[in-house]
Design a protein around this motif. Structure first.
Motif, PDB file in Angstrom:
ATOM      1  N   ASP A  36       3.037 -34.892 -45.804  1.00 34.74           N
ATOM      2  CA  ASP A  36       2.283 -33.633 -45.726  1.00 34.74           C
ATOM      3  C   ASP A  36       3.264 -32.490 -45.466  1.00 34.74           C
ATOM      4  OD1 ASP A  36       2.698 -33.251 -42.830  1.00 34.74           O
ATOM      5  OD2 ASP A  36       1.247 -34.862 -42.585  1.00 34.74           O
ATOM      6  N   GLU A  38       3.520 -30.277 -43.003  1.00 33.80           N
ATOM      7  CA  GLU A  38       4.068 -30.152 -41.658  1.00 33.80           C
ATOM      8  C   GLU A  38       5.261 -31.080 -41.476  1.00 33.80           C
ATOM      9  OE1 GLU A  38       4.557 -28.406 -38.158  1.00 33.80           O
ATOM     10  OE2 GLU A  38       2.882 -27.897 -39.497  1.00 33.80           O
ATOM     11  N   GLN A  39       5.121 -32.301 -41.952  1.00 29.94           N
ATOM     12  CA  GLN A  39       6.221 -33.258 -41.855  1.00 29.94           C
ATOM     13  C   GLN A  39       7.403 -32.812 -42.710  1.00 29.94           C
ATOM     14  OE1 GLN A  39       5.395 -37.235 -43.306  1.00 29.94           O
ATOM     15  NE2 GLN A  39       6.901 -38.147 -41.910  1.00 29.94           N
ATOM     16  N   VAL A  41       8.345 -29.715 -43.355  1.00 26.86           N
ATOM     17  CA  VAL A  41       9.048 -28.650 -42.637  1.00 26.86           C
ATOM     18  C   VAL A  41       9.902 -29.245 -41.523  1.00 26.86           C
ATOM     19  CG1 VAL A  41       8.755 -26.620 -41.160  1.00 26.86           C
ATOM     20  CG2 VAL A  41       7.326 -26.894 -43.214  1.00 26.86           C
ATOM     21  N   ARG A  42       9.334 -30.197 -40.805  1.00 27.45           N
ATOM     22  CA  ARG A  42      10.061 -30.820 -39.693  1.00 27.45           C
ATOM     23  C   ARG A  42      11.285 -31.605 -40.191  1.00 27.45           C
ATOM     24  NH1 ARG A  42       6.097 -33.123 -37.801  1.00 27.45           N
ATOM     25  NH2 ARG A  42       6.394 -35.277 -38.493  1.00 27.45           N
ATOM     26  N   GLY A  60      -3.767 -31.629 -44.291  1.00 32.20           N
ATOM     27  CA  GLY A  60      -3.166 -30.815 -43.239  1.00 32.20           C
ATOM     28  C   GLY A  60      -2.482 -29.596 -43.829  1.00 32.20           C
ATOM     29  N   THR A  61      -1.227 -29.413 -43.497  1.00 26.35           N
ATOM     30  CA  THR A  61      -0.446 -28.304 -44.056  1.00 26.35           C
ATOM     31  C   THR A  61      -0.119 -28.619 -45.504  1.00 26.35           C
ATOM     32  OG1 THR A  61       0.540 -27.852 -41.897  1.00 26.35           O
ATOM     33  CG2 THR A  61       1.664 -26.946 -43.819  1.00 26.35           C
ATOM     34  N   ALA A  66       3.717 -24.889 -46.581  1.00 19.75           N
ATOM     35  CA  ALA A  66       5.028 -25.451 -46.258  1.00 19.75           C
ATOM     36  C   ALA A  66       6.140 -24.726 -47.007  1.00 19.75           C
ATOM     37  CB  ALA A  66       5.049 -26.941 -46.593  1.00 19.75           C
ATOM     38  N   ARG A  69       6.936 -21.415 -45.333  1.00 25.26           N
ATOM     39  CA  ARG A  69       7.679 -21.606 -44.084  1.00 25.26           C
ATOM     40  C   ARG A  69       9.127 -22.006 -44.355  1.00 25.26           C
ATOM     41  NH1 ARG A  69       3.950 -25.484 -40.544  1.00 25.26           N
ATOM     42  NH2 ARG A  69       5.828 -25.506 -39.227  1.00 25.26           N
TER      43      ARG A  69
END
Length: 221
Positions: A36, A38-39, A41-42, A60-61, A66, A69
C-alpha cells in the motif's frame, strides 16, 4: 551503476512478477516491496530507491497520495505509475503530483526495464501514445491557467518551439527530425527548458505547458 527499484502494488503476484523481471538484469535491483502507499513511503525512506513502480489503486493510502508525498521530499525518487487502464483520470493527477510517467501493467518486460532506465537517468517517461491521450483527455477539465513562472520569459523562441513539441508527446528523435537539428541539440534545449522553468523532468514541463494554456488538448475524434 545499479538502479534501485521499489515496487508498490497490493497484489503479491504482480510484485513477484515484476521482481523476477527486474532482478534478471544486472543493472537493476529490487530494494523492497510495498502492498500500500503508506508502506511504500516508509520503505522509500529506509531504502532510498532511484525509481518507484507505483500502483494507483491500493487499500489505505493509494498511489496518488503516496506519489505526492514521495516526490515532495528532498532527494525524491522518480515515480512510474502502474495502471490497468490507459485512460484513468487519477493518472493525470499523479503526473501533476510529480510522477515521471506511467505504464500499463501488461507492459512487455523489455519495455518495463527500459522505462526504468530512462526515468533513472533523468529523461522521464512520456510515451507518445498513452500519455499523450491522457494529457489531452483530462487537461480539458482545467479552465483556469496558472500564472506563468518567471522562467517562461527566459525561453528562447526555439526553446518554446521544443516545449510545444514536448507537450504533444514528441520524442527527442521526432523533435530533431521536425526541427532539422541533431538529437544532441534537442537534449541541450530540453535541459535549458527544465532549468529555466524549474521543473524536474520533461513530464513536468509538459504538465506546466498545459496548465499555462500554452498548449490546448486536441478535439476528441
Amino acid at each position: 551503476m545499479t538502479i534501485k527499484v521499489l515496487i508498490a502494488d497490493d497484489q503479491a503476484l504482480v510484485r513477484s512478477g515484476f521482481r523476477m523481471i527486474l532482478e534478471a538484469r544486472d543493472d537493476l535491483t529490487v530494494v523492497g516491496e510495498a502492498s500500500d502507499g503508506e508502506q511504500a513511503v516508509r520503505l522509500a525512506a529506509q531504502t532510498r530507491p532511484d525509481v518507484v513502480l507505483m500502483d494507483v489503486r491500493m487499500p489505505g493510502t493509494d498511489g496518488l497520495a503516496a506519489t505526492a508525498r514521495l516526490t515532495s521530499a528532498p532527494g525524491a525518487p522518480k515515480v512510474i505509475i502502474l495502471t490497468t487502464y490507459d485512460l484513468e483520470e487519477p493518472l493525470y493527477a499523479a503526473l501533476r503530483a510529480g510522477a515521471s510517467g506511467f505504464l500499463l501493467k501488461d507492459v512487455r518486460p523489455a519495455d518495463l526495464v527500459e522505462a526504468i532506465r530512462v526515468v533513472a537517468r533523468g529523461d522521464a517517461l512520456l510515451a507518445p501514445t498513452a500519455t499523450r491521450r491522457l494529457l489531452d483527455r483530462f487537461v480539458a477539465t482545467e479552465v483556469t491557467p496558472q500564472a506563468p513562472p518567471g522562467g517562461l520569459s527566459q525561453l528562447t523562441d526555439r526553446e518554446r518551439e521544443v516545449l510545444m513539441l514536448l507537450a504533444r508527446g514528441a520524442s527527442n528523435a521526432e523533435i530533431a527530425a521536425r526541427l532539422v537539428v541533431s538529437e544532441a541539440t534537442v537534449k541541450t534545449h530540453v535541459s535549458a527548458i527544465l532549468r529555466k522553468l524549474e521543473v524536474r523532468d520533461r513530464v513536468q514541463a509538459v504538465v506546466l505547458a498545459y496548465d499555462l494554456g500554452l498548449v490546448r488538448p486536441r478535439p476528441s475524434s
